[in-house]
Scaffold this motif. Sequence first.
Motif, PDB file in Angstrom:
ATOM      1  N   ASN A 228       0.692  -1.385  -0.145  1.00 60.43           N
ATOM      2  CA  ASN A 228      -0.063   0.046  -0.167  1.00 60.43           C
ATOM      3  C   ASN A 228       0.917   1.280   0.140  1.00 60.43           C
ATOM      4  O   ASN A 228       0.341   2.313   0.011  1.00 60.43           O
ATOM      5  CB  ASN A 228      -0.922   0.009   1.202  1.00 60.43           C
ATOM      6  N   SER A 229       2.219   1.360  -0.071  1.00 60.15           N
ATOM      7  CA  SER A 229       3.129   2.636  -0.207  1.00 60.15           C
ATOM      8  C   SER A 229       2.961   3.255  -1.427  1.00 60.15           C
ATOM      9  O   SER A 229       2.615   2.643  -2.426  1.00 60.15           O
ATOM     10  CB  SER A 229       4.559   1.887   0.057  1.00 60.15           C
ATOM     11  N   PRO A 230       3.025   4.366  -1.552  1.00 59.21           N
ATOM     12  CA  PRO A 230       2.621   5.410  -2.422  1.00 59.21           C
ATOM     13  C   PRO A 230       3.664   4.890  -3.748  1.00 59.21           C
ATOM     14  O   PRO A 230       3.266   4.945  -4.931  1.00 59.21           O
ATOM     15  CB  PRO A 230       3.003   6.646  -2.026  1.00 59.21           C
ATOM     16  N   ALA A 231       4.963   4.319  -3.550  1.00 53.97           N
ATOM     17  CA  ALA A 231       5.772   4.205  -4.454  1.00 53.97           C
ATOM     18  C   ALA A 231       5.263   2.981  -5.385  1.00 53.97           C
ATOM     19  O   ALA A 231       5.573   2.821  -6.438  1.00 53.97           O
ATOM     20  CB  ALA A 231       6.950   3.774  -3.898  1.00 53.97           C
ATOM     21  N   THR A 232       4.510   1.957  -4.685  1.00 55.61           N
ATOM     22  CA  THR A 232       4.259   0.659  -5.444  1.00 55.61           C
ATOM     23  C   THR A 232       2.726   0.874  -5.475  1.00 55.61           C
ATOM     24  O   THR A 232       2.151  -0.072  -5.970  1.00 55.61           O
ATOM     25  CB  THR A 232       4.444  -0.408  -4.611  1.00 55.61           C
ATOM     26  N   GLN A 233       1.936   1.943  -5.650  1.00 56.57           N
ATOM     27  CA  GLN A 233       0.417   1.872  -5.638  1.00 56.57           C
ATOM     28  C   GLN A 233       0.183   1.443  -7.155  1.00 56.57           C
ATOM     29  O   GLN A 233       0.542   2.151  -8.218  1.00 56.57           O
ATOM     30  CB  GLN A 233       0.009   3.285  -5.372  1.00 56.57           C
ATOM     31  N   PRO A 234      -0.347   0.528  -7.575  1.00 62.97           N
ATOM     32  CA  PRO A 234      -0.720   0.248  -8.863  1.00 62.97           C
ATOM     33  C   PRO A 234      -1.917   1.030  -9.641  1.00 62.97           C
ATOM     34  O   PRO A 234      -2.650   1.613  -8.805  1.00 62.97           O
ATOM     35  CB  PRO A 234      -1.160  -1.223  -8.740  1.00 62.97           C
ATOM     36  N   GLY A 268      -3.233  -7.391   0.618  1.00 60.89           N
ATOM     37  CA  GLY A 268      -2.622  -6.130  -0.116  1.00 60.89           C
ATOM     38  C   GLY A 268      -3.986  -5.222  -0.335  1.00 60.89           C
ATOM     39  O   GLY A 268      -3.706  -4.259  -0.955  1.00 60.89           O
ATOM     40  N   SER A 269      -5.191  -5.726  -0.346  1.00 60.49           N
ATOM     41  CA  SER A 269      -6.486  -4.678  -0.647  1.00 60.49           C
ATOM     42  C   SER A 269      -6.936  -3.830   0.525  1.00 60.49           C
ATOM     43  O   SER A 269      -6.518  -4.503   1.754  1.00 60.49           O
ATOM     44  CB  SER A 269      -7.604  -5.603  -0.934  1.00 60.49           C
ATOM     45  N   LYS A 270      -7.829  -2.752   0.462  1.00 62.82           N
ATOM     46  CA  LYS A 270      -8.116  -2.021   1.247  1.00 62.82           C
ATOM     47  C   LYS A 270      -9.591  -2.653   1.540  1.00 62.82           C
ATOM     48  O   LYS A 270     -10.375  -2.681   0.574  1.00 62.82           O
ATOM     49  CB  LYS A 270      -8.120  -0.622   0.980  1.00 62.82           C
ATOM     50  N   ILE A 271      -9.957  -2.799   2.714  1.00 62.29           N
ATOM     51  CA  ILE A 271     -11.087  -3.198   2.850  1.00 62.29           C
ATOM     52  C   ILE A 271     -11.982  -2.475   3.920  1.00 62.29           C
ATOM     53  O   ILE A 271     -11.533  -2.402   5.068  1.00 62.29           O
ATOM     54  CB  ILE A 271     -11.186  -4.865   3.297  1.00 62.29           C
ATOM     55  N   ASN A 295      -7.733  -8.401  -4.848  1.00 60.89           N
ATOM     56  CA  ASN A 295      -8.912  -8.804  -4.605  1.00 60.89           C
ATOM     57  C   ASN A 295      -9.476 -10.052  -4.609  1.00 60.89           C
ATOM     58  O   ASN A 295     -10.206 -10.361  -3.570  1.00 60.89           O
ATOM     59  CB  ASN A 295      -9.942  -7.614  -5.333  1.00 60.89           C
ATOM     60  N   GLU A 296      -8.854 -11.023  -5.120  1.00 62.69           N
ATOM     61  CA  GLU A 296      -9.138 -12.325  -5.449  1.00 62.69           C
ATOM     62  C   GLU A 296      -8.591 -12.917  -4.012  1.00 62.69           C
ATOM     63  O   GLU A 296      -9.228 -13.726  -3.529  1.00 62.69           O
ATOM     64  CB  GLU A 296      -8.430 -13.093  -6.566  1.00 62.69           C
ATOM     65  N   LYS A 297      -7.350 -12.305  -3.606  1.00 67.45           N
ATOM     66  CA  LYS A 297      -6.861 -13.190  -2.478  1.00 67.45           C
ATOM     67  C   LYS A 297      -7.674 -12.649  -1.351  1.00 67.45           C
ATOM     68  O   LYS A 297      -7.896 -13.552  -0.289  1.00 67.45           O
ATOM     69  CB  LYS A 297      -5.387 -12.734  -2.430  1.00 67.45           C
ATOM     70  N   ALA A 298      -8.037 -11.452  -1.187  1.00 65.64           N
ATOM     71  CA  ALA A 298      -9.021 -10.923  -0.137  1.00 65.64           C
ATOM     72  C   ALA A 298     -10.291 -11.761  -0.137  1.00 65.64           C
ATOM     73  O   ALA A 298     -10.751 -12.231   0.906  1.00 65.64           O
ATOM     74  CB  ALA A 298      -9.352  -9.293  -0.268  1.00 65.64           C
ATOM     75  N   LEU A 299     -11.093 -12.004  -1.168  1.00 66.17           N
ATOM     76  CA  LEU A 299     -12.071 -12.611  -1.280  1.00 66.17           C
ATOM     77  C   LEU A 299     -11.904 -13.981  -0.702  1.00 66.17           C
ATOM     78  O   LEU A 299     -12.821 -14.653   0.012  1.00 66.17           O
ATOM     79  CB  LEU A 299     -12.737 -12.737  -2.491  1.00 66.17           C
TER      80      LEU A 299
END
Length: 326
Positions: A228-234, A268-271, A295-299
């Motif tokens: 979630n760091s700004p440098a790696t935000q997709p 790595g998702s925000k929930i 998101n798939e991993k979060a689900l």
Amino acid sequence: MSSDSPIQAELAIQPISRSPSPAGGDVLTLRSLVSTKDAGVIIGKGGKNVAELRDQTAVKAGVSKVIAGVHERVLTVTGSVEGVAKAYAMIVSQLSSASAASPGSPSPDAQSSIRLLISHNLMGSVIGRSGLKIKAIQDASGARMFAQKDMLPQSTERIVEVHGSSESIGRAIEDIGRALLEDWERGAGTVLFHPGVADERSGRRPGQQPGRRSNGDAPRGRGSPSPNSPATQPSNLRTQNISIPSDMVGCIIGRNGTKITEIRRLSGSKISIAKEPHDETGERMFTIVGTPEANEKALFLLYNQLESEKERRVGREQMQQDELQD
């Protein structure tokens, strides 16, 4: 012959309807669970039956590939509501005829059934407030319908069994299809059920050894940046909304938020979680924001947690019953 890909990913995500809006000309995709034996009847020798089905109803129809050791397959039918309903009526008729031809089978007049796979988020559209919608469908079609309470493993789909003659099942499916298309947006983000994709309890892929990580689960090094760091935000972030029964929200959050924090960290998702139920079902909305993979991993993690809690509650109820009998 078209077919579902059984293991493209542990969690394949797609909406129930691929149509851009609920206006005229909608296309409905309706999946159902069939036995391997019934799948053979649906396909027919050399694909004859499924080819005739497509010609007579103008639908696209296919059955997922065989997976060793798995005795169920997914039938997918896509087309107009009328075409899908007619196709399922033909399929039920084919299965009834094949069953009647078997020695010791029930008479051809015996009722048949089909197991539809319906998104948990769309069950309210089929059942209706206080069950009025499902009752109206049953009364109008002559079919009987039974909705299973629990979601299938590693998915957000539930089974709706439709029992009756081929004609009554066809009429019921047409009404069900229209109800699904009316609320098609709620089906977005459905985690599809794939028989045999993962062990029900462990969540492992078939053939994956216990304790062995898949490539996507490799631990990050100490110096690796946070997802979630700004440098790696997709740039390809996606937002998905799913509904969770209110009585299950606590088990996902955990004491002092420990479990939901862990799911956020691993995926790595925000929930975010709605503070109040979003409709009369009393369910709470979870909003997941991240890359498609995250998101798939979060689900996957969310529904693993739900499955674990359901097993725990069943075990507790069994213990209470045993104590009462002693």
